[in-house]
Design a protein around this motif. Structure first.
Motif, short mmCIF file in Angstrom:
data_model
loop_
_atom_site.label_atom_id
_atom_site.label_comp_id
_atom_site.label_asym_id
_atom_site.label_seq_id
_atom_site.Cartn_x
_atom_site.Cartn_y
_atom_site.Cartn_z
N GLY A 196 0.65 -0.72 0.01
CA GLY A 196 -0.12 0.45 -0.23
C GLY A 196 1.33 1.04 0.00
N GLY A 197 2.05 1.38 0.71
CA GLY A 197 2.98 2.69 0.71
C GLY A 197 3.64 2.93 -0.48
N VAL A 198 4.15 1.34 -1.27
CA VAL A 198 4.67 2.02 -2.64
C VAL A 198 3.35 2.36 -3.38
CG1 VAL A 198 5.52 0.49 -4.52
CG2 VAL A 198 5.89 0.52 -2.14
N ASN A 199 2.37 1.88 -3.74
CA ASN A 199 1.33 2.99 -4.12
C ASN A 199 0.69 4.13 -4.15
OD1 ASN A 199 0.57 -0.13 -5.72
ND2 ASN A 199 -0.87 -0.72 -4.29
N ILE A 200 0.36 3.87 -3.04
CA ILE A 200 0.28 5.65 -2.38
C ILE A 200 1.25 6.88 -2.69
CG2 ILE A 200 0.72 7.17 -0.07
CD1 ILE A 200 -2.62 5.77 -0.64
N LYS A 201 2.69 6.42 -2.62
CA LYS A 201 4.22 6.76 -3.23
C LYS A 201 3.62 7.33 -4.67
CE LYS A 201 7.73 8.59 -3.36
NZ LYS A 201 8.21 9.86 -3.46
N ARG A 202 3.51 6.44 -5.18
CA ARG A 202 3.52 5.98 -6.75
C ARG A 202 2.02 7.25 -7.27
NH1 ARG A 202 2.30 0.12 -8.33
NH2 ARG A 202 4.34 0.61 -7.83
N ILE A 203 1.17 7.41 -6.11
CA ILE A 203 -0.29 8.72 -6.63
C ILE A 203 0.67 9.13 -6.10
CG2 ILE A 203 -2.14 8.96 -6.22
CD1 ILE A 203 -2.56 5.75 -5.24
N PHE A 204 1.27 9.80 -5.40
CA PHE A 204 1.42 11.05 -4.67
C PHE A 204 2.51 11.83 -5.71
CE2 PHE A 204 -1.81 9.90 -2.02
CZ PHE A 204 -2.90 10.88 -1.74
N GLY A 205 3.58 10.35 -5.39
CA GLY A 205 5.18 10.90 -6.15
C GLY A 205 5.64 11.99 -5.25
N ASP A 206 6.19 13.51 -5.65
CA ASP A 206 6.84 14.10 -4.91
C ASP A 206 6.44 14.95 -3.64
OD1 ASP A 206 9.01 13.76 -6.33
OD2 ASP A 206 8.70 15.76 -7.14
N ALA A 207 4.96 14.47 -3.74
CA ALA A 207 4.55 15.01 -2.58
C ALA A 207 4.14 14.11 -1.19
CB ALA A 207 2.86 15.81 -3.03
N ALA A 208 4.69 13.31 -1.40
CA ALA A 208 5.19 12.04 -0.78
C ALA A 208 6.19 11.66 -0.44
CB ALA A 208 4.16 10.79 -1.35
N LEU A 209 6.77 11.66 1.21
CA LEU A 209 7.93 10.86 1.84
C LEU A 209 7.31 9.78 2.23
CD1 LEU A 209 10.73 11.49 1.81
CD2 LEU A 209 10.05 11.85 4.57
N ALA A 210 7.81 8.70 1.84
CA ALA A 210 7.65 7.60 1.91
C ALA A 210 8.61 7.17 2.94
CB ALA A 210 7.65 6.24 0.56
N VAL A 211 8.38 6.77 3.83
CA VAL A 211 9.69 6.05 4.92
C VAL A 211 8.86 3.95 5.49
CG1 VAL A 211 10.79 6.41 7.61
CG2 VAL A 211 9.64 8.76 6.23
N PHE A 212 9.98 3.71 4.75
CA PHE A 212 10.64 2.23 5.24
C PHE A 212 11.22 1.73 6.60
CE2 PHE A 212 12.69 -2.01 5.27
CZ PHE A 212 10.61 -2.90 4.53
N VAL A 213 10.69 1.48 7.43
CA VAL A 213 10.87 0.79 8.98
C VAL A 213 11.73 -0.11 9.44
CG1 VAL A 213 10.84 1.13 11.37
CG2 VAL A 213 9.61 2.80 10.03
N LYS A 214 12.58 -0.10 8.80
CA LYS A 214 12.61 -1.61 9.39
C LYS A 214 13.51 -1.87 10.92
CE LYS A 214 16.83 -3.26 6.21
NZ LYS A 214 17.49 -3.05 5.59
N ALA A 215 13.94 -2.93 11.41
CA ALA A 215 14.60 -3.65 12.58
C ALA A 215 15.33 -4.35 12.12
CB ALA A 215 13.75 -4.66 13.09
N PRO A 216 17.09 -4.39 13.42
CA PRO A 216 18.58 -3.83 12.68
C PRO A 216 18.60 -5.74 11.92
CG PRO A 216 18.24 -3.65 14.68
CD PRO A 216 17.23 -3.13 14.23
N SER A 217 17.63 -6.67 11.70
CA SER A 217 17.94 -7.93 12.03
C SER A 217 16.83 -8.66 11.19
CB SER A 217 18.83 -8.40 12.49
OG SER A 217 18.75 -8.47 13.79
N VAL A 218 16.64 -9.55 10.82
CA VAL A 218 15.46 -10.92 11.07
C VAL A 218 14.94 -10.98 12.86
CG1 VAL A 218 14.00 -12.51 10.39
CG2 VAL A 218 14.77 -10.84 9.45
N GLU A 219 16.14 -11.56 13.25
CA GLU A 219 16.54 -11.83 14.28
C GLU A 219 15.82 -11.13 15.40
OE1 GLU A 219 16.21 -14.74 15.88
OE2 GLU A 219 16.18 -15.58 13.64
#
Ligand code: ADP
Ligand code: 5GP
Length: 195
Positions: A111-134
């Motif tokens: 959904g985040g990728v879709n919203i970014k595609r729709i809003f382009g430069d008007a959107a700041l898309a932030v991907f949060v990740k943990a340091p590792s899968v463990e």
């Protein structure tokens, strides 16, 4: 998809594999910045615990949700978990923009990728990740909201979700929490406040 909705204002997107700490970061930002407003999604899953209709989500039956899809009421929607739809209503975007607020989306990675595609430069898309899968697994265990089976499902899904990080503007590695919160504030300060 909302081809007729034009990006007339900025939007912030937060997406993450479950357990990364996205809600922790999002809740901090919502408390700190009164101009940010959480986009309340629609879902066909049942309310959990104290959840209220119109607060955490707009709750619909599967039939009602599918009727809304056929009426083109959504900017985007996904079947995030089997049998459970989640989506952003066009009316929700209009409601928040009418107040002059900046929309903050907490949505799944696709959904985040879709919203970014729709809003382009008007959107700041932030991907949060943990340091590792463990570490992700141990946070899910520590949170204590999921059964061991559900945790393994979320971890397996995380492996696929991590392949989407390249479509985001920023990857926030949530290792030390206070550092991550400061980095998240820095993103809002520069993207919304031009500081
Ligand atoms: P998400 O919304 O991504 O599923 P949560 O915000 O619920 O994740 O965080 C998952 C768990 O990890 C929670 O118990 C939270 O308190 C904890 N947590 C969040 N950030 C960190 C961090 N930087 N270090 C250690 N634990 C964290
Ligand atoms: P939960 O059932 O735990 O509240 O949410 C499950 C997942 O659905 C989370 O990753 C959440 O970010 C995502 N989600 C919530 N709302 C939306 C939405 O409107 N669209 C999409 N694509 N995902 C959503």
């Amino acid at each position: 998809m909302a081809s007729e909705i034009k990006p007339t204002n900025k939007v912030i997107i937060f997406s993450a594999p479950s357990g990364s700490g996205k809600s922790t970061v999002v809740n901090h930002l919502l408390k700190k910045y009164p101009f940010l407003e959480f986009s309340i999604s629609a879902t066909s899953r049942a309310p959990r615990g104290q959840e209220q209709n119109g607060k955490e989500y707009f709750f619909f039956s599967t039939e009602e949700f599918e009727r809304l899809i056929s009426e083109d009421a959504f900017v985007e929607y996904e079947e995030v978990y089997k049998g459970s739809y989640y989506g952003t209503l066009k009316s929700e975007i209009e409601r928040i923009w009418a107040k002059g607020h900046t929309i903050l989306f907490d949505i799944d990675v696709k959904g985040g990728v879709n919203i970014k595609r729709i809003f382009g430069d008007a959107a700041l898309a932030v991907f949060v990740k943990a340091p590792s899968v463990e570490e992700l697994r141990s946070r899910l265990v520590g949170r204590g909201t999921d059964t061991p089976e559900a945790i393994e499902k979320r971890v397996a899904k995380a492996e696929e979700e991590l392949t989407y990080e390249k479509y985001f503007d920023v990857v926030l590695v949530n290792d030390d929490l206070s550092t991550s919160l400061a980095q998240a504030e820095g993103l809002i300060d520069s993207f919304v406040l031009n500081k």
